[in-house]
Design an enzyme around this catalytic site. Sequence first.
Site, short mmCIF file in Angstrom:
data_model
loop_
_atom_site.label_atom_id
_atom_site.label_comp_id
_atom_site.label_asym_id
_atom_site.label_seq_id
_atom_site.Cartn_x
_atom_site.Cartn_y
_atom_site.Cartn_z
N LYS A 152 54.63 -29.06 38.96
CA LYS A 152 55.62 -29.72 39.81
C LYS A 152 56.21 -28.70 40.77
CE LYS A 152 60.00 -30.53 40.11
NZ LYS A 152 60.04 -30.67 41.56
N SER A 206 66.74 -21.84 38.74
CA SER A 206 68.11 -21.41 38.46
C SER A 206 68.38 -21.34 36.96
CB SER A 206 69.09 -22.39 39.11
OG SER A 206 68.91 -23.68 38.57
N VAL A 209 69.51 -24.88 35.54
CA VAL A 209 68.44 -25.83 35.21
C VAL A 209 67.63 -25.30 34.01
CG1 VAL A 209 66.32 -26.93 36.05
CG2 VAL A 209 68.35 -26.86 37.49
N GLY A 210 67.44 -23.98 33.96
CA GLY A 210 66.72 -23.37 32.84
C GLY A 210 67.37 -23.68 31.50
N GLU A 227 61.87 -18.11 33.84
CA GLU A 227 62.14 -16.98 34.74
C GLU A 227 63.30 -17.45 35.61
OE1 GLU A 227 62.79 -14.89 37.44
OE2 GLU A 227 60.91 -15.45 38.43
N CYS A 261 64.70 -13.82 43.32
CA CYS A 261 65.37 -13.54 42.04
C CYS A 261 65.43 -12.05 41.77
CB CYS A 261 64.67 -14.27 40.90
SG CYS A 261 62.90 -14.10 40.93
N GLU A 354 74.68 -15.19 41.45
CA GLU A 354 73.46 -15.04 42.25
C GLU A 354 73.68 -15.79 43.57
OE1 GLU A 354 69.75 -17.05 41.00
OE2 GLU A 354 68.74 -15.16 41.46
P1 NDP Z 1 66.51 -25.39 40.69
O1 NDP Z 1 66.55 -24.56 39.47
O2 NDP Z 1 67.29 -26.66 40.73
O3 NDP Z 1 64.98 -25.82 41.04
C1 NDP Z 1 63.84 -25.19 40.56
C2 NDP Z 1 62.79 -26.22 40.16
O4 NDP Z 1 63.29 -26.99 39.06
C3 NDP Z 1 62.46 -27.22 41.25
O5 NDP Z 1 61.10 -27.58 41.17
C4 NDP Z 1 63.33 -28.40 40.89
O6 NDP Z 1 62.88 -29.62 41.40
C5 NDP Z 1 63.23 -28.39 39.38
N1 NDP Z 1 64.30 -29.09 38.68
C6 NDP Z 1 65.54 -29.38 39.15
N2 NDP Z 1 66.24 -30.06 38.22
C7 NDP Z 1 65.43 -30.21 37.14
C8 NDP Z 1 65.58 -30.82 35.86
N3 NDP Z 1 66.71 -31.40 35.49
N4 NDP Z 1 64.53 -30.80 35.01
C9 NDP Z 1 63.38 -30.19 35.35
N5 NDP Z 1 63.17 -29.61 36.57
C10 NDP Z 1 64.19 -29.60 37.44
O7 NDP Z 1 66.91 -24.50 41.87
P2 NDP Z 1 67.47 -25.00 43.31
O8 NDP Z 1 66.29 -25.30 44.11
O9 NDP Z 1 68.46 -26.10 43.19
O10 NDP Z 1 68.29 -23.73 43.78
C11 NDP Z 1 69.64 -23.56 43.35
C12 NDP Z 1 69.93 -22.14 43.04
O11 NDP Z 1 69.08 -21.70 41.99
C13 NDP Z 1 69.67 -21.17 44.17
O12 NDP Z 1 70.71 -21.08 45.04
C14 NDP Z 1 69.45 -19.89 43.39
O13 NDP Z 1 70.68 -19.30 43.08
C15 NDP Z 1 68.77 -20.34 42.15
N6 NDP Z 1 67.31 -20.20 42.18
C16 NDP Z 1 66.77 -19.16 41.57
C17 NDP Z 1 65.40 -18.97 41.61
C18 NDP Z 1 64.79 -17.81 40.97
O14 NDP Z 1 63.62 -17.53 41.23
N7 NDP Z 1 65.50 -17.12 40.13
C19 NDP Z 1 64.52 -19.89 42.33
C20 NDP Z 1 65.19 -21.00 42.92
C21 NDP Z 1 66.54 -21.13 42.83
P3 NDP Z 1 63.46 -30.20 42.79
O15 NDP Z 1 63.08 -29.23 43.82
O16 NDP Z 1 62.74 -31.48 42.93
O17 NDP Z 1 64.93 -30.31 42.60
#
Ligand code: NDP
Length: 452
Positions: A152, A206, A209-210, A227, A261, A354
Amino acid sequence: MIEVLEPATEEVMAELPEAGVEEVDDAVARARAAFGPWRGVAPAERAALLRGLAAAIRGHSDELTTLEARNVGKPIGDARGEIGMVADCFDYYAGAPERLLGQSIPVDGGVDVTFREPLGVVGLIVPWNFPLTIASWKIAPALAAGNTVVLKPAGLTPLSAVELARIALEAGLPEGVLNVVVGPGSVIGERMVRHPDVAKIAFTGSTEVGRGIAAGAAETIKRVTLELGGKSANVVFADADLEAAASSAPIAVFGNAGQDCCARSRILLEASAVDRFMEALESAVESLRVGDPLDEQTQMGPLISADQRNKVASYVDGEAPIAIRGRAPDGPGYWFPPTVLAPVSNDDRAAREEIFGPVACVIPFRDEAEAVRLANDTIYGLSGSIWTRDGAKALRTARAIETGVLSINSNTSVRVSTPFGGFKQSGVGRELGPDALEHYTEVKNVYYATDD
Ligand code: NDP
């Protein structure tokens, strides 16, 4: 339909149908049906298919590079390097099917051997900052170990994943082995996490969500690797090559517009070096080329979305003073200038959370003990750097910092052949290198009685 935007122009670049729970169930069923035949493919043949996929990715490098640069807003040079890494990742794990070695263990009365068995269907959930790169870190070891996958991608950046699925079929990967579903994480991600036929979830995103994924996976005792976020320290001692440390510090935070990250977003600076370092840092930040992602000279593009820009801006109008501000284009696009806050207390919000944007905090320290204390004073522990000419001090500090990935006199984090992952709330498990394979296999122990 999902509208996919181009962050540098704010224009729609594609529309895709949105998947729901039904499509996830369908994809899992296809992956489940493909699992038996895929794990049965002879190791040498599975290796050849992965090498073929790596070659096909290289063959489509130009289109994948442009897609990623436009959809994420990342500089095209960076995107090209990332697509190269995606192909390298498949080549690296193509070495694995023939090297998934077990053990033979001395026991009484018989022979005891272990096997590394695939898990089954693995659900992969990836973010928007390095869409195809992070997907490949999960797909390649999962497939090499004999699993099938449902991927996904993030809703903001699904295009390269869809293209990869097409390329995989073209390269001869059997149908059902690599499935892609595009839809909202809160619906289809949730379904993957709770689906009884998904054996494992590998997630990057994030920390918030993790946490939900770890809790949801507990219901069916799924394997989970996470991660997550980071707030990494770039520790600069006064005896370092300050020119080298200062000239690479901006890209270590502002690369991918800070949406990384591994961003070394806390620059911990020995007090006696502040003046010399800040002078060099200022000229490095001011010369950073921010602009059109498709221009080969560009070093930093826009942020991914208007929401992300609002979030980043909220950290800049806080307690800490702005010491350096670079340039960013006006007009359409989610631009944000590279910004250095200094001096910052490690207790300020900008130093604790972050930010995921081009904002660095400079935090002075007095001595080695304080540097280590500050570096560790965070819930995260993903990456980091140490700059010094004193080798013993470098190694002492490296051992004392609670983080998964460290560089000494360098700001690099990721190599296909070395383990990557976090301590503390930065995650669980390791990606890349030999370690990743352990997270896509189970150990099976078989005892064969031989004595009468
Ligand atoms: P998210 O953690 O929300 O998204 C990452 C992935 O998880 C996307 O594919 C998202 O889908 C999916 N997701 C979201 N909600 C759920 C759920 N309840 N169950 C399963 N999968 C889910 O990150 P964001 O894109 O909202 O970014 C927000 C913040 O997270 C950023 O500002 C940053 O601080 C952090 N972040 C950190 C990352 C890292 O590599 N450490 C990477 C991305 C974000 P969808 O896109 O459809 O919402």
